[in-house]
Design a protein around this motif. Structure first.
Motif, mmCIF file in Angstrom:
data_model
loop_
_atom_site.group_PDB
_atom_site.id
_atom_site.type_symbol
_atom_site.label_atom_id
_atom_site.label_comp_id
_atom_site.label_asym_id
_atom_site.label_seq_id
_atom_site.Cartn_x
_atom_site.Cartn_y
_atom_site.Cartn_z
ATOM 1 N N THR A 315 -18.622 52.158 3.603
ATOM 2 C CA THR A 315 -18.729 50.818 4.191
ATOM 3 C C THR A 315 -20.146 50.585 4.714
ATOM 4 N N SER A 316 -20.448 49.338 4.960
ATOM 5 C CA SER A 316 -21.692 48.945 5.612
ATOM 6 C C SER A 316 -21.304 48.057 6.785
ATOM 7 N N ASP A 317 -21.561 48.522 7.987
ATOM 8 C CA ASP A 317 -21.145 47.790 9.196
ATOM 9 C C ASP A 317 -19.653 47.449 9.150
ATOM 10 N N VAL A 321 -18.110 48.550 0.440
ATOM 11 C CA VAL A 321 -19.242 48.409 -0.478
ATOM 12 C C VAL A 321 -18.796 48.856 -1.870
ATOM 13 N N ILE A 344 -21.798 44.158 -0.817
ATOM 14 C CA ILE A 344 -21.111 44.371 0.461
ATOM 15 C C ILE A 344 -20.124 43.230 0.673
ATOM 16 N N SER A 352 -15.840 42.274 -2.839
ATOM 17 C CA SER A 352 -17.272 42.114 -2.589
ATOM 18 C C SER A 352 -17.918 40.991 -3.385
ATOM 19 N N THR A 361 -27.295 44.039 -2.260
ATOM 20 C CA THR A 361 -28.314 44.925 -1.708
ATOM 21 C C THR A 361 -28.691 45.921 -2.797
ATOM 22 N N GLY A 365 -30.126 50.817 -0.349
ATOM 23 C CA GLY A 365 -29.724 50.018 0.816
ATOM 24 C C GLY A 365 -28.235 50.131 1.097
ATOM 25 N N ALA A 366 -27.436 50.169 0.029
ATOM 26 C CA ALA A 366 -25.980 50.274 0.194
ATOM 27 C C ALA A 366 -25.583 51.651 0.709
ATOM 28 N N LYS A 369 -26.344 53.142 4.921
ATOM 29 C CA LYS A 369 -25.476 53.056 6.101
ATOM 30 C C LYS A 369 -24.239 53.955 5.983
ATOM 31 N N SER A 370 -24.165 54.720 4.884
ATOM 32 C CA SER A 370 -23.062 55.670 4.756
ATOM 33 C C SER A 370 -23.383 56.900 5.597
ATOM 34 N N ARG A 377 -27.166 61.152 -1.005
ATOM 35 C CA ARG A 377 -27.426 59.784 -1.496
ATOM 36 C C ARG A 377 -28.110 59.805 -2.855
#
Length: 458
Positions: A315-317, A321, A344, A352, A361, A365-366, A369-370, A377
């Motif tokens: 997820t992002s925030d 995603v 997202i 999404s 993104t 970028g995606a 935030k993981s 990554r």
């Protein structure tokens, strides 16, 4: 492959330039060993014309009479590839690329093809770059046994309708199954392939059941496939719910995230369903799985669904995603990744799609935030690329239709495993816009034209 690009010049002033005589640059005639002052065949798309070649000391040009140009859809200033086959005494110019589009708004000079007008202009610019002519035509211009086609092209600053031969290559951009399945459209495609050896790519929509059943035949792809079936009955729902805490029901012919239902097991015997609709997401609680099935049974009469294992996505925030890979064939006919973007989900949404308030993104970028380490990554990014190509090749092998580009939707779970969500054979021409808005020809559009040129053997 040796290529020669020529500029088409339309002139009827010369005393000897009738519609059976064409003037070719001396240097090109010499390079390709094109005989002068004898009859040969000139080909453009499906059109064949007996012509006599006269050479002149012009630079990289082919001069034709206006009557011949009009007859076969050539326009002044067009840049085309040329080759001569001595064994067949045939001078071929092209390729002519046809694009099947859903509708034409003839009264709109600025946007004759609605939302895809900018894409059509971009295709035209790419054809100028690579030496091709492209024309666009809707379903009502497609006829059985057609020898010619009324289609739209852009030249001299405006769109106009002209007569063209049947193209060397046709790219199906019909954005509705209804249009694609029309009898005249199906017959036109069948005839173009059989009578004129036209290559047609992205010739059909894919549905979710067809994709998962086809890819399941390839053992090497099993690791990408969530458990997924055409939804048939309560017993299937019960069996899947016993194995997975979250399930998804997806319309097998759906797009843009429409009509997706999420079923989540709660404490005790309860279940919560989330239904996507145009306004957002509607939530409903049920005391049992039987009650869930009863609530869904009406929908099952009007729509077929794919029942799919829910995944614990990164997820992002707090918003899920996923990733859209655009995989295309290019100048050598091989699959390659043109782009992968992260998507997202919008707040209060679990899909999404941009149409549902999602945002784009980059892949880094995606993943940023993981909870993954930087090494993980990088590894996940590589796995996304490998999965994209593996799945495209699997579609090519297992589904007996011709595709030149695929939108492949992938997800990454919290363990870093890559999963296939769905494959789209009509990827949006807006969805994959680079994350900058410069008005250049996008790589994705260049790939389409280069692949068409490869198919047409230019």
């Amino acid at each position: 492959m040796t290529r020669t690009k020529v500029g088409i010049s339309i002139q009827g002033t010369s005393i000897y330039l009738d519609d059976r005589t064409v003037v070719l640059s001396e240097a090109i005639a010499k390079k390709w060993k094109v005989p002068s002052n004898q009859t040969i065949t000139m080909r453009f798309g499906s059109a064949k014309q007996d012509v006599k070649i006269v050479t002149a000391s012009t630079s990289n040009s082919l001069r034709v009479n206006p009557a011949l140009a009009s007859k076969i859809g050539l326009h002044h200033g067009a840049q085309l590839n040329l080759h001569y086959r001595q064994n067949a005494s045939t001078l071929s110019i092209g390729p002519l690329i046809g694009v099947m589009i859903s509708r034409v708004y003839a009264s709109s000079n600025d946007r004759p093809f609605g939302a895809i007008t900018a894409f059509c202009k971009e295709m035209t610019d790419a054809c100028d770059l690579f030496g091709a002519i492209v024309c666009f035509f809707p379903p009502d211009e497609m006829r059985a046994n057609a020898q010619t086609l009324s289609a739209y092209s852009y030249s001299n600053g405006s769109w106009s309708k002209k007569t063209f031969p049947i193209p060397n290559v046709i790219y199906n951009r019909l954005t509705s199954r209804k249009y694609e399945n029309m009898a005249n459209v199906q017959q036109f495609m069948k005839d173009a392939k059989a009578r004129h050896a036209t290559d047609i790519f992205n010739e059909k929509y894919l549905n979710k059941t067809e994709v998962f059943e086809a890819l399941r035949k390839d053992n090497t792809l099993h690791g990408y496939l969530p458990e997924s079936y055409l939804f048939k009955n309560y017993q299937m729902l019960k069996s899947m719910a016993a194995r997975h805490p979250v399930l998804f029901l997806k319309p097998i012919t759906g797009s843009l995230g429409k009509g997706i239902i999420r079923i989540r097991k709660e404490a005790g015997d309860g279940f919560t369903c989330h239904f996507t609709n145009l306004a957002g997401v509607r939530k409903q609680s049920f005391s049992s799985l039987t009650a869930v099935f009863q609530a869904l049974s009406g929908k099952l009469k009007t729509q077929r669904y794919q029942l799919q294992q829910g995944l614990d996505l990164i997820t992002s925030d707090g918003n899920p995603v996923d990733f859209r890979a655009l995989v295309q064939r290019g100048a050598q006919g091989q699959w390659a990744i043109t782009s992968i973007v992260g998507r997202i989900a919008g707040t209060q949404h679990f899909v999404s799609n941009l149409a549902r308030g999602g945002s784009l993104t980059t892949v880094p970028g995606a993943l940023a935030k993981s909870s993954f380490s930087s090494a993980t990554r990088v590894s996940v990014s590589g796995r996304l690329r490998k999965a994209s190509l593996d799945i495209a090749k699997g579609i090519e092998t297992q589904i007996p239709n011709h595709f030149g580009e695929l939108g492949i939707d992938l997800a990454v779970d919290k363990m870093g495993k890559v999963w296939l969500l769905e494959v789209n054979s009509k990827p949006s021409k807006d969805d994959n816009t680079p994350l900058n808005n410069e008005r250049k020809i996008r790589p994705s559009v260049k790939q389409i034209v280069q692949y068409a040129r490869f198919l047409a053997k230019f």
